[in-house]
Write an enzyme that holds these catalytic residues in place. Structure first.
Site, mmCIF file in Angstrom:
data_model
loop_
_atom_site.group_PDB
_atom_site.id
_atom_site.type_symbol
_atom_site.label_atom_id
_atom_site.label_comp_id
_atom_site.label_asym_id
_atom_site.label_seq_id
_atom_site.Cartn_x
_atom_site.Cartn_y
_atom_site.Cartn_z
ATOM 1 N N ASN A 1 0.870 -1.178 0.000
ATOM 2 C CA ASN A 1 0.000 0.000 0.000
ATOM 3 C C ASN A 1 0.908 1.229 0.000
ATOM 4 O OD1 ASN A 1 -1.797 2.046 0.518
ATOM 5 N ND2 ASN A 1 -2.434 1.296 2.533
ATOM 6 N N HIS B 1 -9.684 0.804 4.692
ATOM 7 C CA HIS B 1 -8.417 0.975 5.412
ATOM 8 C C HIS B 1 -8.640 1.885 6.623
ATOM 9 C CE1 HIS B 1 -4.357 2.320 6.329
ATOM 10 N NE2 HIS B 1 -3.958 1.211 5.751
ATOM 11 N N GLU C 1 -5.705 -5.667 10.408
ATOM 12 C CA GLU C 1 -4.764 -4.579 10.671
ATOM 13 C C GLU C 1 -5.151 -3.872 11.969
ATOM 14 O OE1 GLU C 1 -2.565 -3.057 6.925
ATOM 15 O OE2 GLU C 1 -4.250 -1.759 7.348
ATOM 16 N N GLY D 1 1.675 1.985 11.094
ATOM 17 C CA GLY D 1 2.539 3.155 11.100
ATOM 18 C C GLY D 1 3.254 3.414 12.412
ATOM 19 N N SER E 1 2.859 -2.393 10.449
ATOM 20 C CA SER E 1 4.289 -2.466 10.800
ATOM 21 C C SER E 1 4.951 -3.794 10.403
ATOM 22 C CB SER E 1 4.489 -2.186 12.292
ATOM 23 O OG SER E 1 4.093 -0.864 12.591
HETATM 24 P P1 PGA Z 1 2.538 0.195 7.839
HETATM 25 O O1 PGA Z 1 1.096 0.399 7.172
HETATM 26 O O2 PGA Z 1 3.101 -1.076 7.241
HETATM 27 O O3 PGA Z 1 3.307 1.395 7.457
HETATM 28 O O4 PGA Z 1 2.329 0.070 9.315
HETATM 29 C C1 PGA Z 1 0.263 -0.685 6.923
HETATM 30 C C2 PGA Z 1 -0.993 -0.233 6.244
HETATM 31 O O5 PGA Z 1 -1.423 0.902 6.464
HETATM 32 O O6 PGA Z 1 -1.607 -0.989 5.475
#
Ligand code: PGA
Length: 254
Positions: A8, A96, A168, A174, A214
């Site tokens: 993504n 999302h 998620e 993030g 993450s």
């Molecule tokens: P990240 O984001 O891997 O940067 O934590 C995952 C996502 O938002 O799908």
């Protein structure tokens, strides 16, 4: 079912030059990798979908990060499911946590988008997961249950093989924090159980269940391999082809 590794790219790669560099690095890093057991899906911003598809050809799939539920008409600023499909996409990320948080998307609206995606032959990657507060209140399992049920309301069981669910946890997106493998496995088992209840076992088993939040080359073992996930949804690390392909390789080989 092939495992899925989804990148993504969010609102990044600001110029065509940056985009071309991305293609160049991706080609260089993937040249000598064996990735036959997985399908890679890259989800760039709308304005780059066609360029990504032209570059990707058959070697990997392209997806959008969102879309509108209506097919056409007076909806200024929105993107139609048919447009996404006709740009060469096979997938679309829906619900999302950033869409839920900043654009106030609710399960009901996400459900309409899921139906619209299936109608044009797009495979929806539906994101579910609890917030920090919901986790603290031990509401995780209830939140996941409601999200899965409401987002899939009215979907026919014959469409199940097109559905992808990404677990998620919002607090893990993030942040560099990840849940223990056991918690992820528990979420996966719960999601599969809800699907079995709604659609019967044979159909439920066709749904790929991914982990996202993450994911990187150091966490992938704990968050994908150990809990036996069907793949990963990768945010930040998908911006660096070297790191993204390291993750892809680990998922390919387990
Ligand atoms: P990240 O984001 O891997 O940067 O934590 C995952 C996502 O938002 O799908």
């Amino acid at each position: 079912m092939k495992r899925l590794v989804v990148g993504n790219l969010k609102m990044n790669l600001l110029s065509p030059l940056e985009r071309e560099k991305y293609f160049e690095f991706f080609d260089k890093e993937s040249a000598n990798k064996e990735l036959d057991n997985i399908e890679i899906v890259l989800c760039p911003p709308f304005v780059y979908l066609e360029a990504f598809k032209n570059w990707a050809g058959k070697k990997l799939a392209v997806g959008a990060q969102n879309m509108f539920a209506e097919m056409k008409g007076s909806y200024t600023g929105e993107i139609s499911p048919a447009m996404v499909k006709n740009a060469g996409c096979d997938y679309v990320i829906l619900g999302h946590s950033e869409r839920r948080r900043y654009f106030l998307e609710k399960n009901e609206e996400i459900n309409l988008k899921v139906m619209a995606a299936l109608k044009v032959g797009l495979k929806p990657i539906i994101c579910v997961g609890e917030s920090q507060t919901e986790k603290e209140n031990q509401a995780t399992l209830q939140v996941i249950t409601d999200q899965v049920k409401e987002c899939l309301f009215g979907v026919s069981r014959t469409k199940m093989e097109k559905i992808v669910i990404a677990y998620e946890p919002i607090w893990a997106v993030g942040t560099d924090e990840v849940p223990p493998a056991n918690d992820i496995m528990e979420a996966k088992v719960l999601i599969r159980k809800i699907l079995v209840g709604m659609f019967g076992r044979p159909s439920a088993e066709k749904v790929a269940i991914l982990y996202g939040g993450s994911v990187n080359a150091r966490t992938v073992e704990q968050v994908c391999v150990e809990p036996g996930m069907d793949g990963a949804l990768v945010g930040r690390e998908s911006l660096t082809p070297y790191e993204f392909l390291k993750i892809a390789e680990i998922i390919n080989n387990y």
